[in-house]
Design an enzyme around this catalytic site. Structure first.
Site, short mmCIF file in Angstrom:
data_model
loop_
_atom_site.label_atom_id
_atom_site.label_comp_id
_atom_site.label_asym_id
_atom_site.label_seq_id
_atom_site.Cartn_x
_atom_site.Cartn_y
_atom_site.Cartn_z
N GLU A 175 1.22 2.52 -6.73
CA GLU A 175 1.74 3.99 -7.84
C GLU A 175 3.22 3.91 -7.73
OE1 GLU A 175 -2.07 4.57 -5.13
OE2 GLU A 175 0.29 4.29 -4.73
N ASP B 59 -5.47 9.94 0.32
CA ASP B 59 -5.09 10.45 1.41
C ASP B 59 -5.38 11.84 1.39
OD1 ASP B 59 -4.20 7.95 1.89
OD2 ASP B 59 -2.17 8.29 2.08
N ASP C 204 -5.00 -1.24 -2.09
CA ASP C 204 -4.20 -0.06 -1.67
C ASP C 204 -3.09 -0.02 -2.34
OD1 ASP C 204 -3.70 2.39 -0.77
OD2 ASP C 204 -3.72 1.79 1.51
#
Length: 750
Positions: free
Chosen positions: A428, A491, A425
């Site tokens: 970014e 998400d 995950d």
């Protein structure tokens, strides 16, 4: 980024210089360089106090032409640069990149040709570039304002290129973008961001676009590339970088599939994921409460309801609060992780755990990494930290080989406990006010960081589990990241609108070179209405990879009613039956770069309607899937030319035509292309079963009694050919020959 004020003027404070007149062209055997003045030269004095733009061209691979625009060449290149594993190697001792091109001049024209692609430019007079296919057809061109540099009021210097858009030409790709699928009219900045699926931001920024005219363009710059896709000069795709140089590659077709094959040969083909990863994944969800008893109740509940489960995933809170990521199980919740993993694996499951590269200050791992200098630092030599996500978190510096090995060593401990894969995950929100171990440019590293992160984890898995057994569930990526599957859509809200957003993102990513893609079934944020959940189940289980995951609520099907259980069971078992066919498509993605989930553009490039279709896709070459985005079951979808057969009922529909239908929750438009032969497995209980045991060949031969031949290969779990079947119809008879003695059945549909 926009530099102009309408067609005639520049924006206030902007100064632009365009390659205007050719002053010299130099050719070698496999490359060329042109020098363009930024104004007409009428007398010798015009050559003084004025810049040149240097334009260099070579071919990094067959059918790919690189163009490099340079203003000042003296700027030190700090990196990082995209890895190009398919690029031609430089000649021995050569400093220039290798080139797969030939050059020639004819009159006042110079040409550089690589395979079916030719770059043509004048040797005198007005400057311009033209890219031609093997038949001499103009694909695109850089005209009067196509090669330039510009300065802005803040003093920044930008290199700018423009390539022409033809009438009716559409642009696709540029990474996983949730905005409209056709990118014409959009401003698209390559800048990794954690923005969810309902904004213009993207987790996966890939500076590559595919044109409906049968070519692609890759901007070879890992930093912020700003695209204006017909949004500033409406007949141009403009791209710019804040730099002294700009390099872009034009990738030949002639078909969109050919473009992707060449592009992925250059930037890296997807690894082949293990067959077990194509089954259903179930997670703990994010902020829900869970322990081993909860997990066991989920796993046993799936089995009791006849829903096959392949992977169980532990999300963030398998670790202690405020200590992510220290890779230690929370002892208060999971006192016996090795035993728990063994008990779950005894139920036939693979295990995945959540990780990220952010190290919280509270954990012991922070002290160790700080002591050894493994974290990204500020210009003052301090450890860069902030409190977003985890308190006092630091960032692992993957440009340091020792830091990378240290991080991998911590993950190896989890593999030794029995973990099979990692959800990688984040990656970014990478700062630009920092110093990297290898001296990388922070602006270029912002997007590229995720590539180093996923590469480190994937290579560890291959090392420990073997080639073909490595799989990630990654959120962030850039060009080349397709080598480390699988990627999921990030998400999203629990709504039909977000379901459609997710599909648009997946289609755009597939046209950016990524072969495998997934999404959170039911949506991540919020709790989906049962109608949303049930419709999303069918979509999710007809995607390359399928995961039930949420944020603050569980995603076990019985939370959404008995019918949701039935839908989950039906489509999970259907996916398992499709595995001999689906894994064949996966092998094709691995070998050719053609994705498993295919926008209609890839299979029907000459169909204008197919180019814009963004609510449906092909799963492999022969199955058309149109998810239902409405509670009442109404769905509108496009059927390309030919006769198609409904997989679930055997009825036929014809195209080209739009169809509007109503489907129950246990159904959706799932059509088989005429002429297909689907290899279907008999084992509905798992994705990695013995596919050749009682295999069914389902033949969708054209109507009538005309001759028909189709060869079908079924792979084994390594991707090698396990069996080949040749299906021939002559007159009214169907004959099958094969190189295996395993029993099989043949069903001729219709």
């Amino acid at each position: 980024m926009k530099f102009t004020d309408g067609f005639w003027q520049l924006r206030s404070g902007v100064h632009a210089s365009y390659a205007t007149e050719v002053r010299d062209v130099r050719l070698d055997d496999d490359r060329l360089a042109a020098y363009a003045a930024v104004k007409r030269v009428q007398r010798r004095g015009d050559t003084l106090n004025a810049p040149l733009i240097t334009v260099e061209a070579h071919a990094p691979a067959e059918g790919v032409i690189a163009v490099r625009l340079t203003h000042h060449a003296g700027k030190r290149r700090k990196g990082p640069d995209f890895e190009l594993p398919g690029a031609v190697a430089p000649s021995a001792g050569g400093s220039a990149p290798g080139s797969a091109a030939t050059t020639r001049t004819e009159g006042t024209t110079a040409e550089l040709t690589s395979g079916p692609l030719t770059l043509r430019l004048p040797t005198e007079g007005a400057f311009g570039l033209e890219f031609l296919d093997q038949d001499g057809r103009l694909l695109t061109s850089a005209g009067a304002k196509g090669s330039a540099f510009a300065t802005t009021p803040d003093g920044s210097h930008h290199m700018v290129a423009q390539l022409a858009l033809g009438v009716g030409e559409t642009v696709h790709g540029l990474g996983e973008r949730f905005t409209p699928y056709v990118k014409n009219g959009q401003v698209v900045d390559m800048w990794q961001a954690d923005g969810g699926t309902s904004s213009e931001q993207a987790y996966k920024n890939v500076p590559f676009y595919l044109s409906s005219r049968g070519y692609g363009v890759f901007v070879n710059h890992p930093g912020k590339v700003s695209f204006e896709v017909g949004s500033e000069a409406v007949g141009q795709v403009q791209f710019s970088v804040e730099d002294q140089t700009l390099e872009y590659f034009v990738v030949a077709g002639p078909t969109p599939k050919d473009v992707l094959t060449r592009y992925t040969a250059l930037t890296g083909r997807p690894a082949l994921p293990p067959a077990w990863s194509f089954g259903l994944w179930l997670t703990t969800s994010f902020t829900t409460s869970y322990d081993e008893a909860t997990v066991t109740s989920f796993v046993d509940g799936m089995a009791e309801r006849g829903i096959p489960l392949s992977v169980f995933h532990f999300d963030c809170f398998w670790m202690r609060e405020y200590q992510w990521s220290d890779f230690e199980w929370d002892p208060a919740v999971f006192p016996d992780p090795e035993g728990m993993i063994a008990r779950l694996k005894d139920k036939g499951l693979k295990i995945c755990v959540w990780i990220n590269p952010y190290i919280a200050q509270k954990g012991a791992l922070y002290e160790e990494g700080a002591r050894k200098g493994y974290f990204v630092e500020t210009a003052d030599g301090d450890i860069w930290q902030w409190d977003k996500w985890q308190a006092g978190m630091a960032l692992v510096d993957f440009t340091d080989p020792e830091a990378t090995a240290w991080f991998q060593g911590k993950l190896k401990g989890l593999l030794d406990q029995g973990v099979d894969g990692f959800k990688t995950d984040f990656g970014e929100r990478i700062p630009t006010d920092v110093v990297w171990h290898d001296g990388s440019d922070p602006e270029r590293m912002h997007n590229y960081y995720t590539h180093l992160y996923n590469k480190a984890v994937f290579e560890l898995l291959e090392q420990e589990r073997g080639t073909g057994e490595a799989v990630l569930f990654a959120r962030s990526a850039t060009a080349g990241g397709q080598q480390y599957p699988v990627h999921w859509g990030g998400d999203c809200w629990s709504s039909f609108e977000a379901m459609a957003e997710s599909l648009r993102g997946g289609l755009s990513l597939s046209l950016s070179g990524f072969g495998f893609w997934s999404h959170d079934i039911g949506g991540f944020e919020g709790t989906p209405d049962p109608a949303v959940f049930k419709r999303w189940l069918a979509f999710g289980l007809l995607s390359s990879h399928s995961r039930l995951h949420g944020s603050s609520s569980y995603r076990v099907p019985w939370e959404f009613g008995d019918e949701a259980v039935d839908v989950a069971r039906r489509f999970t078992r259907l996916k398992h039956r499709l595995m001999p066919y689906l894994y064949g498509a996966a092998v094709e993605a691995h070998r050719s770069g053609v994705p498993t989930m295919r926008p209609l553009l890839l299979e029907f490039p000459d169909d204008p309607t197919a180019r814009a279709a963004d609510r449906q896709y092909l799963l492999g070459p022969d199955l058309l899937v149109a998810p239902v985005f409405a509670e009442d079951g109404e769905v509108e979808y496009y059927v390309p030319e030919g006769t198609w057969t409904r997989f679930l009922t055997g009825e036929t529909v014809t195209g080209p035509a739009w169809h509007r239908e109503t489907h129950g929750y246990d159904s959706l438009p799932l059509l088989v292309r005429q002429g297909a032969v689907l290899a279907l497995g008999a084992d509905e209980s798992r994705p990695d079963g013995a596919w050749l045991d009682d295999l069914e060949l389902r033949v969708y031969a054209p109507a009538g009694t005309g001759d028909f031949t189709r060869t079908v290969t079924v792979p084994d779990r390594t991707g090698a050919v396990a069996a080949t079947y040749e299906v021939v119809r002559e007159g009214g008879d169907v004959r099958v020959t094969t190189d295996t003695d395993r029993p099989y059945t043949v069903t001729v549909v219709g």
